[in-house]
Design a protein around this motif. Sequence first.
Motif, short mmCIF file in Angstrom:
data_model
loop_
_atom_site.label_atom_id
_atom_site.label_comp_id
_atom_site.label_asym_id
_atom_site.label_seq_id
_atom_site.Cartn_x
_atom_site.Cartn_y
_atom_site.Cartn_z
N SER A 86 73.65 55.18 61.18
CA SER A 86 73.52 55.25 59.73
C SER A 86 72.37 54.38 59.25
CB SER A 86 74.82 54.79 59.06
OG SER A 86 75.08 53.46 59.44
N GLU A 87 71.97 54.61 58.02
CA GLU A 87 70.83 53.87 57.47
C GLU A 87 71.13 52.37 57.44
OE1 GLU A 87 68.19 53.34 53.45
OE2 GLU A 87 69.99 54.59 53.37
N ARG A 88 70.07 51.59 57.62
CA ARG A 88 70.22 50.13 57.53
C ARG A 88 69.37 49.58 56.41
NH1 ARG A 88 71.28 47.55 63.49
NH2 ARG A 88 72.95 49.01 63.92
N ARG A 89 69.83 48.50 55.84
CA ARG A 89 69.05 47.75 54.87
C ARG A 89 68.92 46.31 55.37
NH1 ARG A 89 68.55 50.44 49.63
NH2 ARG A 89 68.16 52.59 50.32
N TRP A 124 70.65 42.28 58.85
CA TRP A 124 70.71 43.72 58.64
C TRP A 124 72.12 44.10 58.23
CZ3 TRP A 124 74.34 46.14 61.64
CH2 TRP A 124 74.63 45.61 62.89
N SER A 151 74.65 47.78 57.70
CA SER A 151 74.80 49.25 57.68
C SER A 151 76.14 49.56 57.02
CB SER A 151 74.74 49.82 59.10
OG SER A 151 75.86 49.38 59.83
N TRP A 156 73.64 47.37 47.31
CA TRP A 156 72.90 48.07 48.38
C TRP A 156 71.46 48.37 47.94
CZ3 TRP A 156 73.55 49.41 53.41
CH2 TRP A 156 72.78 50.46 53.93
N ASP A 157 71.32 48.81 46.70
CA ASP A 157 70.01 49.25 46.23
C ASP A 157 69.00 48.11 46.10
OD1 ASP A 157 70.92 51.87 46.07
OD2 ASP A 157 71.83 51.48 44.11
N THR A 207 64.53 48.44 52.47
CA THR A 207 64.64 49.54 53.42
C THR A 207 63.97 49.10 54.73
OG1 THR A 207 62.52 50.48 52.81
CG2 THR A 207 64.46 51.22 51.55
N ASP A 208 64.14 49.92 55.76
CA ASP A 208 63.54 49.61 57.05
C ASP A 208 62.02 49.47 56.92
OD1 ASP A 208 63.91 49.25 59.93
OD2 ASP A 208 62.68 51.06 60.09
#
Lengths: 389, 125
Positions: B2-5, B12, B14, B108-109, B113-114
């Motif tokens: 899944s996406e990571r921030r 990190w 997820s 989260w926002d 981002t990666d």
Amino acid sequence: MAQDTTGPLRRTPLYDLHRELGAKMVPFAGYEMPVNYPLGILKEHLHTREKAGLFDVSHMGQAFLFGWNGVQKDLDHRHPYIASVIEHLVPGDILNLKPGQMRYTQLLNDAGGIMDDLMITRPEDEPGQGSLFLVVNAATKAEDFEHIERHIHDNAVLSRKPDRALLALQGPRAVDVLETVLPGVAAMAFMHMRWFSIGTQQLIVTRSGYTGEDGFEISVPEAIATDFARTLLRHPDTAAIGLGARDSLRLEAGLCLYGHDIDQQTTPIEAALTWSISKRRREAGGFPGAAKVQADLAAGPARQRVGLRFDGRLPAREGADIVSPQGAVIGKVTSGGFAPSLNAPVAMGYVDRAHAKDGTEIGVIVRGQTLTARVSAMPFVPKRFHKPS
Amino acid sequence: MSERRYTKDHEWISLNGDVATIGITPYAAQQLGDVVFVDLPLLGKKVDAKGEAAVVESVKAASEVYAPMSGEVVAVNDALTGEPAKVNADPAGEGWFLKLKISNRGEWDGLMTDAQYQSYIKELG
């Protein structure tokens, strides 16, 4: 261990070599120094205990103290003369050093507090008699040398040696590695020095160190320092070791780090350095703070530097409070961390004398938790200094 | 996966539903050096975004690990107790620290981002 300084950071003659070897450089005592190389602190530490580690300690202060400047022409009196000059500042027995012998001692203030700890060597050779070679800590070297100059007046001359690098080669294989470059070092006794030369360059080699291992410290003119280091590093048993592992190695060996385990507020007796003061000097005094040192010796110091071992794996760091089983604060950790050779945390710190006995159960507060620990004899790992066979 | 921030402190995170997994980045693991102990929180501990969630100890020093988002600790990676070196060996995988039941999805926002994180560490050099 890093310290804030003003002004640009200084570099040792080996700076370019550190960068080439991929070192992580950090500010330390006003210098840009390698804290570790790509091997990492843990493996650098273990490598030194197994083979040979090469350390750049050129930031430390080197100087000669000369006393024979026309004052003493009689060879037999040159050493007693210069020894008496420096014995006014340190509690160590310098007078009875044999030619080529070195000793660990401290510069003391008038209250018996430690201004610095240092190594004093009596050169082995006849022309060197009447002089002493001093190696002091980097962070304190400017003040140390000014302090010495203030007190020697015209009785001696202090000659700083900022043009010499200082390398340490430490570990059980150090002797074999160095013997290939400087034949003859294997015959040296622990805490002794010898002159060596490479071409016209003079090297001062002492069998000593700060890791608890057999090893050498080599004072080498800066012009050939990098070549000399490269030669040692070409040996398959040698690895470059940073200040990070130097700290964990000396902690395991129970050795003090100035500014942390000892400072202007600690006496050599509190610091458990009584062994470094001979019977003659304990009785006769004649050094700064002698009355305080003698009082501590007679009555026992109020607090004592001790080693600590822990039940768990969580390391306690410098500044952590040490508490009695009842929870009363009885001291503070002055150095603490993880001991790679023991795979366990260790620390040293000061506790009230009532709690200083080996085996005494105590607590150490880390982030609100009380870690169970006990006072433990040092060194934490057995010393493996070279003994004459 | 899944996406990571990511955070500026090199954690990190997820998300799987409302459960977040948290660890430190390979960059952080490399900077820390050999990890010798990980002090993990108790289950049920409530942490705020940017609050201390764990402490990672290297030979040299202790460093805080901050929670990228607010929530309640619902799992910790007990394997790190016996094998803290997993943090260095696989920081983005087996070296995870803890799982949080998140309480504010909006956080989260605000995380990198990666792509943003990669350019951030490039600037750090």
